[in-house]
Design a protein around this motif. Structure first.
Motif, short mmCIF file in Angstrom:
data_model
loop_
_atom_site.label_atom_id
_atom_site.label_comp_id
_atom_site.label_asym_id
_atom_site.label_seq_id
_atom_site.Cartn_x
_atom_site.Cartn_y
_atom_site.Cartn_z
N ILE A 79 10.61 13.17 -4.72
CA ILE A 79 9.35 12.63 -4.21
C ILE A 79 9.50 11.16 -3.83
O ILE A 79 8.87 10.69 -2.88
CB ILE A 79 8.20 12.85 -5.22
CG1 ILE A 79 6.85 12.55 -4.57
CG2 ILE A 79 8.37 12.02 -6.46
CD1 ILE A 79 6.45 13.48 -3.48
N SER A 83 8.79 9.40 -0.24
CA SER A 83 7.97 8.20 -0.05
C SER A 83 8.73 7.13 0.71
O SER A 83 8.14 6.37 1.50
CB SER A 83 7.50 7.66 -1.40
OG SER A 83 8.55 7.08 -2.15
N THR A 101 1.23 11.84 5.74
CA THR A 101 1.27 11.86 4.28
C THR A 101 2.52 12.57 3.77
O THR A 101 3.23 13.23 4.53
CB THR A 101 0.04 12.59 3.70
OG1 THR A 101 -0.01 13.92 4.27
CG2 THR A 101 -1.25 11.87 4.02
N VAL A 102 2.76 12.44 2.46
CA VAL A 102 3.78 13.21 1.76
C VAL A 102 3.14 14.47 1.21
O VAL A 102 2.08 14.41 0.58
CB VAL A 102 4.39 12.40 0.60
CG1 VAL A 102 5.28 13.30 -0.26
CG2 VAL A 102 5.19 11.23 1.12
N LYS A 103 3.74 15.61 1.46
CA LYS A 103 3.32 16.85 0.81
C LYS A 103 4.33 17.14 -0.30
O LYS A 103 5.49 17.44 -0.02
CB LYS A 103 3.26 18.03 1.79
CG LYS A 103 2.86 19.35 1.12
CD LYS A 103 2.80 20.46 2.15
CE LYS A 103 2.43 21.79 1.50
NZ LYS A 103 3.53 22.32 0.66
N TRP A 104 3.88 16.98 -1.54
CA TRP A 104 4.76 17.21 -2.69
C TRP A 104 5.41 18.58 -2.55
O TRP A 104 4.75 19.55 -2.16
CB TRP A 104 3.92 17.13 -3.97
CG TRP A 104 4.68 17.39 -5.23
CD1 TRP A 104 5.29 16.46 -6.01
CD2 TRP A 104 4.90 18.65 -5.86
NE1 TRP A 104 5.88 17.07 -7.09
CE2 TRP A 104 5.66 18.42 -7.01
CE3 TRP A 104 4.55 19.97 -5.55
CZ2 TRP A 104 6.07 19.44 -7.86
CZ3 TRP A 104 4.96 21.00 -6.38
CH2 TRP A 104 5.70 20.73 -7.52
N ILE A 196 2.26 6.69 -3.94
CA ILE A 196 2.55 8.04 -3.46
C ILE A 196 1.30 8.91 -3.53
O ILE A 196 0.98 9.64 -2.57
CB ILE A 196 3.69 8.67 -4.27
CG1 ILE A 196 5.01 7.94 -3.97
CG2 ILE A 196 3.83 10.16 -3.97
CD1 ILE A 196 6.13 8.27 -4.94
N GLU A 197 0.58 8.85 -4.63
CA GLU A 197 -0.63 9.68 -4.76
C GLU A 197 -1.68 9.27 -3.74
O GLU A 197 -2.43 10.11 -3.23
CB GLU A 197 -1.17 9.58 -6.18
CG GLU A 197 -0.27 10.28 -7.20
CD GLU A 197 -0.79 10.19 -8.62
OE1 GLU A 197 -1.86 9.57 -8.82
OE2 GLU A 197 -0.13 10.74 -9.51
N SER A 200 -0.78 11.08 -0.49
CA SER A 200 -0.41 12.48 -0.74
C SER A 200 -1.33 13.43 0.00
O SER A 200 -2.56 13.31 -0.06
CB SER A 200 -0.47 12.77 -2.24
OG SER A 200 -0.34 14.16 -2.49
N LYS A 203 -3.76 15.21 -2.46
CA LYS A 203 -4.69 14.42 -3.26
C LYS A 203 -6.05 15.10 -3.34
O LYS A 203 -6.70 15.37 -2.32
CB LYS A 203 -4.83 13.01 -2.66
CG LYS A 203 -5.70 12.08 -3.49
CD LYS A 203 -5.74 10.69 -2.86
CE LYS A 203 -6.57 9.74 -3.71
NZ LYS A 203 -6.63 8.37 -3.10
N LEU A 229 4.02 18.07 -10.51
CA LEU A 229 2.66 18.08 -10.01
C LEU A 229 1.73 18.57 -11.13
O LEU A 229 1.96 19.62 -11.73
CB LEU A 229 2.54 18.99 -8.79
CG LEU A 229 1.23 18.90 -8.01
CD1 LEU A 229 1.14 17.55 -7.29
CD2 LEU A 229 1.13 20.04 -7.00
#
Length: 251
Positions: A79, A83, A101-104, A196-197, A200, A203, A229
């Motif tokens: 993760i 980022s 965004t970042v998708k976990w 990061i959150e 996300s 979120k 997560l």
């Protein structure tokens, strides 16, 4: 132990390759090396998946580093690498802060469609992780295959100007190294997890996934200090996901 992070002077560029991850895993390629390719014919995705580069301006990148297993959580590394990619994107394309965004645990999304993927592969021996980081990012193109139109898009609305890809990669090497360094400082880890959150895709989302051989549904609480997560299920049960299952979906 001595950490082996990426070195700017150990970069390579290839016109074509089957897989940059496989190319850089060769034992003759020293740690700290990285490579970009203009074309990749058998790109690797997670599991048995393949990575399909799209458009005229793709980034096809792999780097090889060495880390102490005692100090690094691989899920958290994944993760943090994601980022780092996002931070490099924002550096060059600040307008993307509105929709990217970042998708976990390891994808980059613009809106609700994927523009980039990260594959972290590791080998463990004698307390050491040898890690290959593969990154694919679709900057721009004129067409998307019909089978992917509902799932994928491009990061940019126009072709890259000359030299942008090279400068992007140079900054990416810096940001990837900084991401690894941050993992060694627990205080910095917690600070970066907040960032990061905030960026996300998941979120506050409600997701459904397979967990311990059963389907569960719950609201995303965040990401813990190991990179898992955190989910609060409909029944009030708090669970940790180490990875997504094939049945993982956003409700």
């Amino acid at each position: 132990m001595e950490y082996r992070l990426l070195k700017s002077e150990l970069g390579h560029r290839l016109p074509t390759v089957t897989s940059t991850n496989e190319w850089i895993r060769d034992v003759s390629i020293p740690f700290g090396s990285w490579v970009i390719a203009d074309e990749q014919t058998a790109g690797k995705g997670r599991g048995q998946n393949v990575w399909q580069s799209l458009g005229e301006d793709p980034l096809i990148f792999s780097g090889k580093i060495r880390l102490s297993a005692a100090e690094i959580s691989l899920p958290l590394l994944s993760i943090f690498v994601s980022s780092a990619v996002l931070k490099t994107i924002f550096h060059f394309f600040p307008e993307r802060e509105e929709d990217t965004t970042v998708k976990w645990p390891n994808d980059i999304y613009r809106g609700d469609k994927k523009v980039g993927g990260i594959l972290v592969q590791s080998e463990f021996a004698n307390g050491i992780f040898d890690v290959v980081i593969g990154i694919g990012l679709n900057f721009f193109g004129n067409t998307i295959p019909d089978a992917l139109k509902d799932k994928a898009t491009f990061l940019c609305d126009s072709a890259l100007e000359e030299g942008v890809l090279e400068r992007f990669v140079n900054q990416l090497v810096v940001d990837l190294n900084q991401a690894v360094i941050s993992l060694l400082d627990q205080g910095q880890v917690l600070k970066d997890l907040v960032w990061i959150e905030d960026h996300s895709l998941l979120k506050h989302k409600v997701i459904e996934t397979e967990w311990q051989s059963r389907m569960v549904r719950g609201r995303v609480l965040g990401i813990d200090e190991l990179g898992f997560l955190l989910i609060m299920t409909e029944t009030g049960e708090k669970i940790e996901l180490m990875d997504t299952s094939p049945k993982f979906r956003i409700i």
